[in-house]
Design an enzyme around this catalytic site. Structure first.
Site, PDB file in Angstrom:
ATOM      1  N   GLY A  48       0.813  -1.210   0.000  1.00  0.00           N
ATOM      2  CA  GLY A  48       0.000   0.000   0.000  1.00  0.00           C
ATOM      3  C   GLY A  48       0.844   1.257   0.000  1.00  0.00           C
ATOM      4  N   CYS A  49       2.163   1.092   0.041  1.00  0.00           N
ATOM      5  CA  CYS A  49       3.070   2.239  -0.002  1.00  0.00           C
ATOM      6  C   CYS A  49       3.610   2.388  -1.424  1.00  0.00           C
ATOM      7  CB  CYS A  49       4.241   2.043   0.954  1.00  0.00           C
ATOM      8  SG  CYS A  49       3.774   1.993   2.690  1.00  0.00           S
ATOM      9  N   GLU A  50       3.727   3.616  -1.868  1.00  0.00           N
ATOM     10  CA  GLU A  50       4.264   3.887  -3.195  1.00  0.00           C
ATOM     11  C   GLU A  50       5.735   3.474  -3.268  1.00  0.00           C
ATOM     12  OE1 GLU A  50       4.322   7.580  -6.342  1.00  0.00           O
ATOM     13  OE2 GLU A  50       4.198   8.036  -4.223  1.00  0.00           O
ATOM     14  N   SER A  51       6.480   3.735  -2.215  1.00  0.00           N
ATOM     15  CA  SER A  51       7.887   3.356  -2.119  1.00  0.00           C
ATOM     16  C   SER A  51       7.982   1.983  -1.462  1.00  0.00           C
ATOM     17  CB  SER A  51       8.649   4.367  -1.261  1.00  0.00           C
ATOM     18  OG  SER A  51       8.534   5.655  -1.802  1.00  0.00           O
TER      19      SER A  51
END
Length: 141
Positions: A48-51
């Site tokens: 769920g994190c872009e990074s």
């Protein structure tokens, strides 16, 4: 070694310029111990994190009563700073306290919601959800 969360909040309140606030959050990320590569596993990855973000949530074996030991890392310097915020907030808490601590409240109090992309905000939500999930699992054990 990261400062206590109350010190971080105080420091943010003293910094008015957002460029300097970003610099401070990046510096917090640099102060955080790196997560060993052996812990940068799919099991520890926060979805769920872009990074790329990894959180290793465990119980501190040296603590006389159950306390969380939280370590993390990211491939992005600003996100690594957000991980540092979460580590400072949750590390050392009892599983019960961690399960009910709202990490998003700190994010809002520091006014990051208005100054970061929705993808970054969603990443912080994913980190908080992951930490609370693991804390609940430890509290139930």
């Amino acid at each position: 070694m990261l400062p206590p969360i109350d010190d971080i909040i105080e420091n943010f309140e003293l910094i008015e310029d957002w460029e300097h606030r970003y610099g401070y959050i990046i510096e917090l990320g640099r102060e955080m111990d790196a997560l060993p590569e052996a812990k940068q596993t799919e099991e520890n990855r926060v979805h769920g994190c872009e990074s790329q973000v990894w959180l290793d949530v465990a119980l501190d074996p040296a603590a006389p009563e159950p306390r969380l030991s939280l370590r993390g890392d990211s491939d992005s310097s600003i996100v690594r700073g957000f991980v540092a915020l979460m580590v400072s907030l949750y590390d050392g808490k009892s599983p019960q306290d961690a399960a009910t601590t709202d990490g998003l409240d700190i994010f809002r109090r520091l006014d990051f919601g208005a100054h970061v992309t929705s993808k970054r905000s969603n990443g912080v939500r994913a980190m908080v959800a992951r930490i609370q999930h693991d804390a609940k699992r430890f509290a139930a054990a």
